[in-house]
Motif scaffolding. Structure first.
Motif, PDB file in Angstrom:
ATOM      1  N   SER A 179       0.622  -1.232   0.229  1.00  0.00           N
ATOM      2  CA  SER A 179      -0.074  -0.091  -0.165  1.00  0.00           C
ATOM      3  C   SER A 179       0.846   1.187  -0.046  1.00  0.00           C
ATOM      4  N   VAL A 180       0.483   2.275  -0.331  1.00  0.00           N
ATOM      5  CA  VAL A 180       0.839   3.619  -0.477  1.00  0.00           C
ATOM      6  C   VAL A 180       1.065   4.097   1.102  1.00  0.00           C
ATOM      7  N   ILE A 181       2.135   4.768   1.466  1.00  0.00           N
ATOM      8  CA  ILE A 181       2.248   4.984   3.152  1.00  0.00           C
ATOM      9  C   ILE A 181       2.828   6.798   2.728  1.00  0.00           C
ATOM     10  N   LEU A 182       1.946   7.531   3.561  1.00  0.00           N
ATOM     11  CA  LEU A 182       2.112   8.990   3.666  1.00  0.00           C
ATOM     12  C   LEU A 182       2.816   9.305   5.006  1.00  0.00           C
ATOM     13  N   SER A 183       3.947   9.885   4.939  1.00  0.00           N
ATOM     14  CA  SER A 183       4.831   9.904   5.999  1.00  0.00           C
ATOM     15  C   SER A 183       4.969  11.660   6.298  1.00  0.00           C
ATOM     16  N   GLY A 184       5.197  11.939   7.518  1.00  0.00           N
ATOM     17  CA  GLY A 184       5.455  13.389   7.895  1.00  0.00           C
ATOM     18  C   GLY A 184       4.464  13.949   8.583  1.00  0.00           C
ATOM     19  N   PRO A 185       4.551  15.249   8.911  1.00  0.00           N
ATOM     20  CA  PRO A 185       5.601  16.209   8.152  1.00  0.00           C
ATOM     21  C   PRO A 185       7.118  15.910   8.816  1.00  0.00           C
ATOM     22  N   PHE A 186       8.168  15.933   8.096  1.00  0.00           N
ATOM     23  CA  PHE A 186       9.428  16.113   8.260  1.00  0.00           C
ATOM     24  C   PHE A 186      10.100  17.448   7.972  1.00  0.00           C
TER      25      PHE A 186
END
Length: 858
Positions: A179-186
């Protein structure tokens, strides 16, 4: 009863007012006057009106304030919704971009081609809004990044061992799923904050783990979705799935903001917002006009109350004078009221007598109000019938249905649905289970009543306990059954006595012939008579089992035309010289899947009935044809699934059947023959066999002209049928000395089977029942090739014996033998293949053939 309670209330009101008896002087009500005059003072009434109006105005103001607050919150949600949708759409575009990037990487066949084309492909993605960089990660390290300028430091990052815990966690989470993973904010290398979109990639040129990633500028993304622009007087803030504040507008967010979930690719973020000055300031302009109106109305009501109270004081005296006049009028009508009370008592007495009569007859009245289904019952009714404990009453139809037997609930629903459609009446009988555990039969009668518009609005009816009547009916049916069994016993005893007489006589003659040295042909004739009588006895047993639908069925494919055609000579001997037999058979084969013995029995039973209908001679016509579904009313238990049928017609030119008895001709034990000349099972046996084969019958008859019975049997459509049924006896072959374990509780039959198998070269180990056979098998050291066992035996049956032996000897072959298998006790025929089962009675040749088939089976 309602009218009686109303009259009681009237009388009680008269007593409370101290109405004088006839001729008595009415006393003045001086005791109440000072109290009421005090309450009539204008200032006191005005004060009360002011307080009540103020309370009412306060309640209206609170309700209006809550409504205005609800509208303000709804307005805030409407303001937040476009931004949330834009954020979902923006992240959706990024998901589409990373899916395209993933497909691009997966489509490259070698790493060199990927490196050469990566920058060109990534440049096409960078043209959209907030996207800052495109990355390819291998084993936790960024190996390719575009643009490289300004992002050189990223090539030194080891994401798997990054010092930032959230970076490591999101990288590992992306490595564990497609699956697509959304990370952050960085914090980004170029400065500011950003988000990273990751997805795992499986390449064709390497087994090493890869990921593709898009680096998004958070500020650009917020500007893209409109979150960087502050709405006048409205504040917004964005929180990630961990509850961390990601971004906010310049305007502050109220303390209790509206919240909208933003469904992103790997979790829900939250957008919060509301009026910067707070909710109270936002809706103040909407509530102050109403508050001013409430104050004015309160003052007006107070003034009106003071004016009206002054007028009421002037009217008080007039009311008192009128009250005295009304008391005098009430006294004049006392006799009328007393007469009405006597009439109500008579009605109550009549109702009580009706209640007692209903209770004595075990009946209960009820009413159902539609469309709600609310029920009212006669007092004590449900407890009288055991439907509820004393004092408890089902209030709705659904509650009453809980005590109905599940088998009858569909019928009850259908009856009440019919009653709701149109005015009418009806009745049905239903089984119930009371709270006392007793099962009852209730007879329900109902009448539906319609309103003025013709729509049914009410159902009234009765429940009557008919359990005692049902028990009497069951006793009557049992008596009828016993009478039928008596008739069956007489007919069967007559036929069996005839057969036993022939068997005993021929057997004694054969033994006497052997003792005196008679010729072999003479002894053989006596033995043929014994065999023939035994076969006739087996036919009679088959008739009984066919009637009860418990005979063993051995079906196979055969040509019905060849079978019926081969019965010509036998039928001529059966009907005698005075009856001419005519047959009309098709040239082509008529395929059936059935037991040929059963079809033969059907033809013979119908031929015997036709012969008995022509005592002075006549014509017996037997025909066979192919046709579709039959016309006419269906028979009981008729269930036709086929579309094409083989129609076997047996007709005669006899006396015909009286229309009065025609509906009973297929009933068991019914016969028009004198006592002792028939069992009454001929046509009922035919009926049982045809129903087993999923066919049907049609009978046509005219008194003095003759009778024709058409038997409809489903055509076989999925097998190749031979032109004639196989009747040849199996050839005798030599055995190799196989060991056979025989389990049979009938001593004579066990000895016969042992002799037949031993003479054929088998080694036979006999056992009197299943327990003995199990003990013999456990004690036997050598192999056992075949188990021949009866199905029904004392202590341990054949099926249980087989299961126990197969657990220890998995390669053991089994041959079952029985004339009444255990499974037939369920009321349905038992069908077993020839290689596993042989039906009693059987001949030695049939037994040896079955043994050889069982030994040869896989």
């Amino acid at each position: 009863m309602t009218e009686r309670r109303r009259s009681d209330s009237v009388e009680e009101g008269g007593d409370a007012g101290h109405a004088p008896a006839a001729g008595a002087e009415v006393p003045p009500r001086a005791d109440a006057a000072p109290r009421w005059h005090a309450l009539r003072r204008p200032w006191l009434v005005a004060l009360i009106a002011f307080v009540l109006t103020s309370l009412l105005g306060f309640a209206i103001d609170r309700s209006n304030a809550r409504e205005q607050l609800r509208e303000e919150r709804e307005h805030a949600r409407s303001a937040l919704r476009p931004h949330a949708d834009n954020l979902v759409a923006a992240t959706g575009r990024r998901v589409a971009q990373i899916s395209g990037l993933r497909a691009f990487v997966q489509s490259r066949r070698d790493y060199g081609a990927l490196v050469r084309e990566f920058n060109a492909f990534s440049a096409g993605l960078l043209g959209s809004g907030s996207l800052r960089a495109v990355q390819l990660v291998r084993d936790g390290r960024i190996v390719l990044i575009h643009p490289l300028v300004g992002n050189e430091a990223a090539l030194a990052l080891d994401l798997r061992n990054d010092s930032r815990e959230d970076v490591r966690r999101d990288f590992l989470r992306a490595s564990a799923t497609d699956s697509v993973i959304l990370s952050g904010p960085f914090g980004l290398i170029q400065g500011d904050s950003g988000l990273v979109v990751r997805q795992r990639v499986r390449t064709a040129f390497s087994a090493t783990e890869h990921q593709v990633a898009l680096v998004l500028d958070l500020r650009g993304l917020l500007a893209e979705v409109g979150l960087s622009e502050a709405l006048p007087g409205f504040g917004m803030a964005l929180y990630d799935r961990a509850g961390r504040r990601v971004a906010a507008t310049a305007n502050p967010v109220p303390r209790d903001p509206e919240r909208i979930a933003v469904h992103l690719t790997d979790g829900d973020w939250e957008l919060r917002g509301g009026p910067s000055a707070g909710w109270t300031a936002a809706h103040w302009t909407h509530v102050w006009p109403l508050r001013l109106a409430i104050v004015l109305i309160t003052l007006l009501v107070t003034l009106v109350a003071a004016v009206v109270t002054g007028r009421e004081a002037r009217l008080s005296r007039a009311v008192e004078l009128r009250t005295v006049s009304l008391r005098e009028l009430l006294e004049e009508h006392r006799e009328t009221i007393e007469a009405q009370r006597l009439a109500e008592r008579a009605v109550a007495s009549s109702e009580e007598r009706l209640r007692l009569a209903l209770a004595a007859s075990r009946s209960v009245t009820f009413a159902i109000e539609l469309p709600g289904g609310q029920m009212t019952w006669m007092e004590g009714g449900p407890s009288l019938l055991g439907l509820r404990e004393a004092g408890e009453t089902p209030d709705t139809v659904e509650q009453a249905l809980r005590v109905v037997d599940p088998r009858d609930q569909a019928m009850v629903h259908a009856a009440f649905s019919e009653a709701r459609r149109a005015p009418g009446q009806g009745a049905f009988e239903v089984r119930t289970m009371g709270v006392d555990g007793a099962r009852r039969w209730l007879a329900v009668t109902w009448l539906s009543q319609a309103a003025a518009d013709g729509v049914v609005c009410r159902l009234v009816g009765t429940f009557t306990d008919i359990t005692a009547r049902k028990e009497l009916e069951e006793q009557f049916l049992h008596a009828q059954k016993m009478q039928a069994l008596g008739a069956l016993a007489g007919g069967v005893a007559h036929d069996f006595n005839n057969l036993l007489t022939v068997i005993l006589g021929a057997g004694h003659l054969a033994r006497l012939g052997v003792q005196k040295g008679a010729a072999p042909d003479e002894i053989s004739g006596d033995l043929d008579a014994v065999i023939t009588s035994g076969e006739r006895a087996s036919v009679l047993t088959a008739q009984l089992l066919a009637f009860s639908r418990r005979q063993v069925v051995q079906r196979r494919y055969f040509d019905a035309s060849g079978l019926v055609g081969g019965m010509g000579s036998m039928l001529r001997r059966l009907v005698g010289e005075g009856i001419r037999v005519e047959t009309a058979l098709p040239v082509d084969a008529v395929p059936l899947f059935a037991d040929p013995g059963q079809i033969t029995q059907v033809v013979m039973n119908l031929a015997v009935n036709a012969r008995d209908a022509m005592p002075d001679g006549g014509v017996l016509r037997i025909g066979l044809r192919v046709a579709g579904r039959p016309d006419g009313a269906p028979l009981p238990n008729e269930s036709l699934h086929a579309e094409r049928f083989a129609v076997l017609s047996v007709g005669d030119t006899g006396c015909g059947i009286d229309p009065a008895i025609r509906p009973r001709v297929f009933d068991p034990f019914f016969t028009t023959k004198p006592v002792g000349q028939g069992t009454g099972l001929g046509l009922s046996t035919v009926y049982g066999i045809v129903m087993q084969l999923e066919g049907t019958l049609r009978l046509s008859s005219e008194v003095g002209v003759g009778t024709t019975v058409d038997v409809y049997l489903p055509l076989a459509t999925d097998a190749t049928v031979s032109a004639t049924p196989a009747t040849a006896a199996p050839a005798v072959v030599e055995t190799t000395g196989q060991t056979v374990l025989l389990a049979e509780d009938e001593l004579g039959l066990r000895q016969v089977v042992e002799r037949v198998l031993s003479r054929a070269g088998y080694r036979v180990i006999g056992a009197a029942d299943g327990v003995a056979a199990l003990a013999v098998a456990n004690a036997h050291d050598g192999p056992i090739d075949l188990l021949v066992t009866d199905v029904v035996m004392p202590r341990l049956g054949g099926l249980e014996l087989t299961s126990a032996l197969l657990a220890k000897r998995p390669f053991l072959r089994v041959l079952f033998m029985s004339g009444y298998p255990q499974g037939a006790g369920q009321g349905t025929p038992v069908t077993l293949s020839d290689a596993q089962f042989i039906a009693k009675p059987f001949t030695p040749a049939n037994l040896l053939a079955a043994v050889r088939r069982a030994l040869a089976a896989d």
